[in-house]
Design a protein around this motif. Structure first.
Motif, PDB file in Angstrom:
ATOM      1  N   ILE A 113     -17.163  -8.026 -12.809  1.00 15.03           N
ATOM      2  CA  ILE A 113     -16.672  -9.102 -11.947  1.00 15.03           C
ATOM      3  C   ILE A 113     -16.097  -8.515 -10.667  1.00 15.03           C
ATOM      4  N   ILE A 114     -16.626  -8.937  -9.534  1.00 17.86           N
ATOM      5  CA  ILE A 114     -16.078  -8.555  -8.236  1.00 17.86           C
ATOM      6  C   ILE A 114     -15.385  -9.776  -7.653  1.00 17.86           C
ATOM      7  N   SER A 115     -14.116  -9.619  -7.309  1.00 20.69           N
ATOM      8  CA  SER A 115     -13.325 -10.737  -6.796  1.00 20.69           C
ATOM      9  C   SER A 115     -12.581 -10.331  -5.536  1.00 20.69           C
ATOM     10  N   PRO A 116     -12.355 -11.269  -4.632  1.00 20.47           N
ATOM     11  CA  PRO A 116     -11.445 -10.985  -3.521  1.00 20.47           C
ATOM     12  C   PRO A 116     -10.051 -10.686  -4.069  1.00 20.47           C
ATOM     13  N   SER A 117      -9.340  -9.801  -3.413  1.00 18.99           N
ATOM     14  CA  SER A 117      -7.953  -9.538  -3.771  1.00 18.99           C
ATOM     15  C   SER A 117      -7.077 -10.431  -2.896  1.00 18.99           C
ATOM     16  N   ILE A 176      -1.294 -11.957 -10.548  1.00 20.78           N
ATOM     17  CA  ILE A 176      -1.449 -13.365 -10.167  1.00 20.78           C
ATOM     18  C   ILE A 176      -2.806 -13.606  -9.509  1.00 20.78           C
ATOM     19  N   GLU A 177      -3.799 -12.788  -9.866  1.00 20.93           N
ATOM     20  CA  GLU A 177      -5.111 -12.873  -9.217  1.00 20.93           C
ATOM     21  C   GLU A 177      -5.998 -13.921  -9.897  1.00 20.93           C
ATOM     22  N   HIS A 178      -6.117 -15.090  -9.252  1.00 18.18           N
ATOM     23  CA  HIS A 178      -6.913 -16.166  -9.846  1.00 18.18           C
ATOM     24  C   HIS A 178      -8.412 -15.912  -9.729  1.00 18.18           C
ATOM     25  N   GLY A 179      -8.814 -14.933  -8.927  1.00 18.81           N
ATOM     26  CA  GLY A 179     -10.228 -14.584  -8.849  1.00 18.81           C
ATOM     27  C   GLY A 179     -10.774 -14.116 -10.178  1.00 18.81           C
ATOM     28  N   PHE A 180      -9.894 -13.616 -11.043  1.00 17.41           N
ATOM     29  CA  PHE A 180     -10.262 -13.235 -12.413  1.00 17.41           C
ATOM     30  C   PHE A 180      -9.757 -14.247 -13.431  1.00 17.41           C
ATOM     31  N   VAL A 211     -21.561 -17.125   4.103  1.00 14.70           N
ATOM     32  CA  VAL A 211     -20.244 -17.439   4.670  1.00 14.70           C
ATOM     33  C   VAL A 211     -19.303 -17.688   3.496  1.00 14.70           C
ATOM     34  N   CYS A 212     -18.628 -16.624   3.049  1.00 17.44           N
ATOM     35  CA  CYS A 212     -17.828 -16.722   1.831  1.00 17.44           C
ATOM     36  C   CYS A 212     -16.622 -15.795   1.925  1.00 17.44           C
ATOM     37  N   ASP A 213     -15.786 -15.818   0.888  1.00 20.63           N
ATOM     38  CA  ASP A 213     -14.593 -14.976   0.873  1.00 20.63           C
ATOM     39  C   ASP A 213     -14.806 -13.700   0.063  1.00 20.63           C
ATOM     40  N   ASN A 214     -16.057 -13.390  -0.259  1.00 20.43           N
ATOM     41  CA  ASN A 214     -16.365 -12.168  -0.999  1.00 20.43           C
ATOM     42  C   ASN A 214     -17.612 -11.524  -0.411  1.00 20.43           C
TER      43      ASN A 214
END
Length: 366
Positions: A162-166, A215-219, A310-313
């Motif tokens: 899983i790759i997520s924005p921090s 608190i990383e909701h990306g995961f 066009v995204c945040d990742n």
């Protein structure tokens, strides 16, 4: 929005507002590194990013006095996490096995009621998904659930990469990794693939960075769904700066580090999950325009077309395209297709926030 339960604001805390249409920028803009890694020699200067205090699906900015208590609590939480000792790379320390990270489900929160969304395109019955994109906003929970169910019907997965924005500026390195566990409520725990996470950390020359995960909701948004549909699966997670401009050396280094896990043979057990939301903070016309750029990649995926997303990742999309869309590579690259299961946005789901929309693409590459 979820009955009598009061939803913590943090659950719907918006992604950082420093979002711009990457098509207005140079394709590969290099910027000074803000975090220390084997590719950066500058001292750590991580500043806590300021995020919008508005909820997804609410265009009206609330009275800031109503958020003072929340902001103070958030600042206190950050102060506590920054004083904690990060678990070192390759160490089975007690810090790396702290209390599992909470998820929305373990906190007794339910998915908010939203408008029913029709499936845009079903995954072909004979397709074997290799990778995909999923929103990390619980507002789109009904779509997240169906996406994981569709994947479970199509194949088994041993390890989700899983790759997520921090979010919130808590990462202290170019990439944040950690041997964490997530509390998925009634579905149990989601655990890290320890051996793989350790190998990846060594390859990227980073230490574990648990503070970036607390608190990383990306995961955490995704973990209950993984536990529900893939109860035996483990995860290998990477948090990073996903906003434009893209630092190509960083994106290429991550691509090279992950590529061995997605050979033709390893792709049978591993899955690349890009945790990402697309257009941010625009009205309906602006959102549709940006999403039309992103769709160019999904309609005709190619190694060089990650730039249209066009995204945040953005780094995650770079990795996906450069691993699976290599030209003339018969083993893993070559011609790939995307199935867009859902394309929706926060305004369509909630009916609110018409001038502050976040859009979502739920896709499978096969």
């Amino acid at each position: 929005m979820v009955g009598k339960k009061k939803i913590p604001l943090l659950l719907f805390f918006q992604d950082p507002p420093e979002y711009a249409n990457p098509l207005s920028r140079a394709p590969l803009t290099l910027r000074p590194a803000r975090r220390r890694s084997c590719f950066a020699t500058l001292p750590i200067g991580g500043k806590l990013q300021r995020s919008s205090p508005r909820r997804i699906g609410s265009a009206k900015t609330k009275d800031f006095s109503a958020y003072k208590k929340f902001l103070l609590l958030f600042a206190a939480a950050v102060a506590i996490t920054l004083t904690a000792t990060s678990c070192k790379r390759g160490e089975n320390s007690k810090d790396s096995k702290e209390v599992p990270i909470a998820t929305w489900l373990s906190q007794g929160i339910t998915e908010p009621p939203v408008k029913e969304i029709q499936i845009e395109e079903n995954l072909p019955k004979d397709a074997f998904p290799l990778a995909g994109t999923v929103s990390h906003h619980l507002l789109a929970g009904i779509c997240i659930d169906q996406w994981f169910k569709t994947l479970a019907d199509a194949r088994k997965v041993e390890t989700f990469f899983i790759i997520s924005p921090s979010h919130y500026g808590l990462s202290t390195q170019e990439w944040s990794l950690c041997e964490c566990e997530w509390n998925a409520g009634k579905y149990g725990l989601v655990k890290t693939d320890k051996k793989t996470e350790m190998q990846l950390a060594k390859t990227l020359c980073v230490e574990y960075d648990r503070n970036a995960y607390r608190i990383e909701h990306g995961f955490s948004t995704l973990m209950p769904y993984i536990a529900k549909y893939f109860p035996k699966a483990k995860v290998c997670t990477v948090a990073l700066n996903g906003e434009p401009p893209l630092k190509q050396s960083q994106a290429q280094a991550l691509t090279q580090a992950l590529s061995p896990y997605f050979t033709e043979e390893n792709s049978k057990k591993n899955f690349l999950l890009i945790s990402t939301d697309f257009s941010h903070h625009g009205d309906l016309n602006d959102t549709q325009k940006k999403d039309s750029y992103s769709r160019k990649f999904f309609q005709s995926p190619a190694k060089e077309k990650w730039f249209f997303c066009v995204c945040d990742n953005r780094q995650g999309m770079y990795v996906l395209s450069n691993i699976f869309c290599k030209d003339q590579d018969k083993k893993i690259g070559g011609q790939k297709k995307f199935s867009v299961l859902y394309h929706t946005n926060s305004f369509e789901l909630s009916g609110e926030g018409g001038d502050d929309i976040t859009s979502y693409f739920f896709t499978f590459m096969y």
